[in-house]
Design a protein around this motif. Structure first.
Motif, PDB file in Angstrom:
ATOM      1  N   LYS A 112      26.276  51.633  15.447  1.00 25.04           N
ATOM      2  CA  LYS A 112      25.894  51.239  16.811  1.00 25.04           C
ATOM      3  C   LYS A 112      24.753  52.093  17.363  1.00 25.04           C
ATOM      4  O   LYS A 112      24.459  52.028  18.555  1.00 25.04           O
ATOM      5  CB  LYS A 112      27.094  51.347  17.753  1.00 25.04           C
ATOM      6  CG  LYS A 112      28.325  50.588  17.313  1.00 25.04           C
ATOM      7  CD  LYS A 112      28.111  49.104  17.250  1.00 25.04           C
ATOM      8  CE  LYS A 112      29.411  48.364  16.974  1.00 25.04           C
ATOM      9  NZ  LYS A 112      30.084  48.791  15.734  1.00 25.04           N
ATOM     10  N   VAL A 119      22.613  50.940  26.169  1.00 23.45           N
ATOM     11  CA  VAL A 119      23.897  51.314  26.768  1.00 23.45           C
ATOM     12  C   VAL A 119      23.733  52.515  27.688  1.00 23.45           C
ATOM     13  O   VAL A 119      24.209  52.526  28.831  1.00 23.45           O
ATOM     14  CB  VAL A 119      24.936  51.619  25.670  1.00 23.45           C
ATOM     15  CG1 VAL A 119      26.170  52.295  26.267  1.00 23.45           C
ATOM     16  CG2 VAL A 119      25.345  50.338  24.962  1.00 23.45           C
ATOM     17  N   ASP A 183      30.022  42.709  35.503  1.00 25.96           N
ATOM     18  CA  ASP A 183      30.716  42.349  34.265  1.00 25.96           C
ATOM     19  C   ASP A 183      29.748  42.129  33.110  1.00 25.96           C
ATOM     20  O   ASP A 183      30.040  42.464  31.955  1.00 25.96           O
ATOM     21  CB  ASP A 183      31.553  41.080  34.462  1.00 25.96           C
ATOM     22  CG  ASP A 183      32.743  41.312  35.365  1.00 25.96           C
ATOM     23  OD1 ASP A 183      33.067  42.487  35.618  1.00 25.96           O
ATOM     24  OD2 ASP A 183      33.347  40.321  35.830  1.00 25.96           O
ATOM     25  N   LEU A 187      30.031  46.676  32.603  1.00 26.34           N
ATOM     26  CA  LEU A 187      31.299  46.605  31.889  1.00 26.34           C
ATOM     27  C   LEU A 187      31.085  46.460  30.392  1.00 26.34           C
ATOM     28  O   LEU A 187      31.772  47.105  29.579  1.00 26.34           O
ATOM     29  CB  LEU A 187      32.142  45.438  32.422  1.00 26.34           C
ATOM     30  CG  LEU A 187      33.592  45.374  31.935  1.00 26.34           C
ATOM     31  CD1 LEU A 187      34.347  46.638  32.313  1.00 26.34           C
ATOM     32  CD2 LEU A 187      34.306  44.145  32.506  1.00 26.34           C
ATOM     33  N   GLN A 188      30.119  45.626  29.997  1.00 28.92           N
ATOM     34  CA  GLN A 188      29.827  45.466  28.576  1.00 28.92           C
ATOM     35  C   GLN A 188      29.280  46.765  27.974  1.00 28.92           C
ATOM     36  O   GLN A 188      29.603  47.115  26.832  1.00 28.92           O
ATOM     37  CB  GLN A 188      28.815  44.343  28.379  1.00 28.92           C
ATOM     38  CG  GLN A 188      29.352  42.959  28.698  1.00 28.92           C
ATOM     39  CD  GLN A 188      30.543  42.582  27.840  1.00 28.92           C
ATOM     40  OE1 GLN A 188      30.556  42.837  26.649  1.00 28.92           O
ATOM     41  NE2 GLN A 188      31.553  41.973  28.449  1.00 28.92           N
ATOM     42  N   GLN A 190      30.023  49.790  28.899  1.00 31.99           N
ATOM     43  CA  GLN A 190      31.139  50.715  28.724  1.00 31.99           C
ATOM     44  C   GLN A 190      31.966  50.358  27.494  1.00 31.99           C
ATOM     45  O   GLN A 190      32.494  51.238  26.798  1.00 31.99           O
ATOM     46  CB  GLN A 190      32.019  50.714  29.976  1.00 31.99           C
ATOM     47  CG  GLN A 190      31.383  51.356  31.200  1.00 31.99           C
ATOM     48  CD  GLN A 190      31.296  52.878  31.084  1.00 31.99           C
ATOM     49  OE1 GLN A 190      31.374  53.457  30.005  1.00 31.99           O
ATOM     50  NE2 GLN A 190      31.148  53.542  32.220  1.00 31.99           N
ATOM     51  N   LYS A 191      32.092  49.080  27.204  1.00 32.79           N
ATOM     52  CA  LYS A 191      32.821  48.665  26.005  1.00 32.79           C
ATOM     53  C   LYS A 191      32.099  49.128  24.741  1.00 32.79           C
ATOM     54  O   LYS A 191      32.723  49.617  23.789  1.00 32.79           O
ATOM     55  CB  LYS A 191      32.994  47.142  25.999  1.00 32.79           C
ATOM     56  CG  LYS A 191      33.964  46.621  27.056  1.00 32.79           C
ATOM     57  CD  LYS A 191      34.062  45.099  26.993  1.00 32.79           C
ATOM     58  CE  LYS A 191      35.041  44.565  28.042  1.00 32.79           C
ATOM     59  NZ  LYS A 191      35.133  43.085  28.019  1.00 32.79           N
ATOM     60  N   ILE A 192      30.767  48.957  24.731  1.00 28.75           N
ATOM     61  CA  ILE A 192      29.997  49.387  23.560  1.00 28.75           C
ATOM     62  C   ILE A 192      30.009  50.913  23.459  1.00 28.75           C
ATOM     63  O   ILE A 192      30.018  51.472  22.354  1.00 28.75           O
ATOM     64  CB  ILE A 192      28.556  48.853  23.644  1.00 28.75           C
ATOM     65  CG1 ILE A 192      28.573  47.323  23.642  1.00 28.75           C
ATOM     66  CG2 ILE A 192      27.723  49.367  22.469  1.00 28.75           C
ATOM     67  CD1 ILE A 192      27.216  46.691  23.833  1.00 28.75           C
ATOM     68  N   ARG A 193      30.039  51.590  24.599  1.00 29.85           N
ATOM     69  CA  ARG A 193      30.145  53.051  24.586  1.00 29.85           C
ATOM     70  C   ARG A 193      31.413  53.490  23.852  1.00 29.85           C
ATOM     71  O   ARG A 193      31.392  54.441  23.075  1.00 29.85           O
ATOM     72  CB  ARG A 193      30.158  53.564  26.026  1.00 29.85           C
ATOM     73  CG  ARG A 193      30.240  55.081  26.143  1.00 29.85           C
ATOM     74  CD  ARG A 193      30.324  55.496  27.600  1.00 29.85           C
ATOM     75  NE  ARG A 193      30.214  56.924  27.766  1.00 29.85           N
ATOM     76  CZ  ARG A 193      30.249  57.551  28.935  1.00 29.85           C
ATOM     77  NH1 ARG A 193      30.382  56.853  30.059  1.00 29.85           N
ATOM     78  NH2 ARG A 193      30.153  58.859  29.003  1.00 29.85           N
ATOM     79  N   ARG A 194      32.512  52.798  24.087  1.00 31.41           N
ATOM     80  CA  ARG A 194      33.759  53.104  23.392  1.00 31.41           C
ATOM     81  C   ARG A 194      33.616  52.864  21.897  1.00 31.41           C
ATOM     82  O   ARG A 194      34.128  53.633  21.073  1.00 31.41           O
ATOM     83  CB  ARG A 194      34.876  52.225  23.966  1.00 31.41           C
ATOM     84  CG  ARG A 194      36.251  52.403  23.350  1.00 31.41           C
ATOM     85  CD  ARG A 194      36.840  53.733  23.723  1.00 31.41           C
ATOM     86  NE  ARG A 194      36.614  54.742  22.709  1.00 31.41           N
ATOM     87  CZ  ARG A 194      36.822  56.028  22.873  1.00 31.41           C
ATOM     88  NH1 ARG A 194      37.250  56.495  24.026  1.00 31.41           N
ATOM     89  NH2 ARG A 194      36.612  56.883  21.895  1.00 31.41           N
ATOM     90  N   MET A 195      32.895  51.819  21.524  1.00 35.99           N
ATOM     91  CA  MET A 195      32.679  51.517  20.109  1.00 35.99           C
ATOM     92  C   MET A 195      31.826  52.586  19.451  1.00 35.99           C
ATOM     93  O   MET A 195      32.043  52.943  18.285  1.00 35.99           O
ATOM     94  CB  MET A 195      32.024  50.139  19.970  1.00 35.99           C
ATOM     95  CG  MET A 195      32.912  48.992  20.457  1.00 35.99           C
ATOM     96  SD  MET A 195      32.018  47.417  20.632  1.00 35.99           S
ATOM     97  CE  MET A 195      31.672  47.051  18.932  1.00 35.99           C
ATOM     98  N   ASP A 198      34.024  55.430  18.716  1.00 34.86           N
ATOM     99  CA  ASP A 198      34.879  55.112  17.568  1.00 34.86           C
ATOM    100  C   ASP A 198      34.106  55.278  16.255  1.00 34.86           C
ATOM    101  O   ASP A 198      34.681  55.701  15.236  1.00 34.86           O
ATOM    102  CB  ASP A 198      35.415  53.683  17.682  1.00 34.86           C
ATOM    103  CG  ASP A 198      36.437  53.536  18.798  1.00 34.86           C
ATOM    104  OD1 ASP A 198      36.993  54.566  19.244  1.00 34.86           O
ATOM    105  OD2 ASP A 198      36.670  52.382  19.225  1.00 34.86           O
TER     106      ASP A 198
END
Length: 298
Positions: A112, A119, A183, A187-188, A190-195, A198
């Motif tokens: 990523k 991001v 959204d 929000l998207q 933050q989701k990619i930040r989590r990925m 990971d």
């Protein structure tokens, strides 16, 4: 000395020189700045650590080589197209030195990485827009000297007090946090930040430390690309992923480029693993002189 006091003191010395010239200096400063602060809700509540205690110790007790047993992960995304030849050569030279000291370099992947720039500049802009809203000239900070009414005071104060880049981030942040776009963007992101975080955890199952260049090119001379914000954004491609993941990382000087400007090697550790990073950097600086080199004309 409280961590705030040390930060203020170190900042006051900015004109005299850098806060730290060696990894050992960084460890000493971190000892003074780290630790739980009861008045800071974001401060991690854990015992203080002496970051100088293990400097100079072998990676594995009793090992014949100082870095024997260390696995250094090399993300393939950090060594692809776009990396200047002199930067690649300097970074690979530093990695060769790690190998001479017993370390093993292993390939890892951070897929990523290319998403880190969009991001970061969504999340960063959103946070800037929210956090800087308090600077309206009422309670603290700059206040415009002349204005006609309260609204005019707000507008003039923020117009005068913020630079172009800050205004740019406030505008972008206000947009991505607005109704109908939150959204789709924030929000998207933050989701990619989590990925991204990971991805790092997956990489750390194969290595102890991740290494790579700090930037695709050497450091710029003062004033270079001053009016090109996109160039500044793109130069952050290798450092933003660790920042988004909340990981400790540091930059080591590893030489000067073709134009005599510095090149940095980035070391990234897992959560709360500052001590191994500092020890690795210290070991490297014990056998090299790159941290003593100065750019041409300095």
């Amino acid at each position: 000395v409280s961590r705030y006091g040390m930060i203020a003191y170190a900042s006051s010395l900015d004109q005299a020189g850098p806060m730290a010239k060696t990894a050992e200096d960084c460890a000493i400063l971190l000892n003074a700045m780290s630790g739980h602060d009861q008045k800071d809700s974001t401060s991690l509540d854990r015992p203080s650590e002496d970051y100088t205690a293990k400097l100079g110790q072998p990676w594995i007790d009793g090992a014949s080589q100082p870095l024997k047993g260390l696995r250094v992960g090399l993300p393939k995304e950090y060594f692809g197209d776009g990396l200047d030849a002199d930067v690649r050569a300097a970074v690979e030279g530093a990695l060769d030195q790690f190998k001479k000291m017993g370390a093993e370099c292993v390939p890892v992947s951070l897929p990523k990485t290319e998403l880190s720039i969009p991001v970061y500049y969504i999340v960063c802009a959103a946070e800037a827009s929210s956090n800087l809203s308090r600077f309206d000239g009422v309670k603290f900070g700059h206040r415009a000297s002349s204005y006609t009414d309260l609204t005019d005071m707000y507008l003039r104060t923020r117009g005068e007090g913020f630079g172009d880049e800050v205004k740019r981030r406030i505008m972008i942040g206000s947009y991505v946090l607005s109704h109908g776009y939150y959204d789709a963007y924030y929000l998207q992101a933050q989701k990619i930040r989590r990925m991204i975080a990971d991805d790092f955890q997956a990489a750390f199952t194969q290595c102890d430390v991740i290494a790579g260049p700090v930037a695709p090119s050497t450091a710029w001379r003062l004033g270079d690309n001053a009016n090109d914000p996109l160039a500044h954004y793109l130069a952050d491609i290798y450092t933003l992923p660790a920042s988004l993941a909340g990981l400790p990382c540091m930059s080591l000087p590893v030489g000067l480029g073709d134009m005599g400007m510095p090149i940095g090697l980035q070391l990234i550790g897992n959560y709360l693993q500052e001590t191994p990073l500092l020890n690795l950097a210290h070991r490297f600086q014990q056998v090299t002189q790159h941290h003593l080199a100065k750019p041409e004309g300095v």
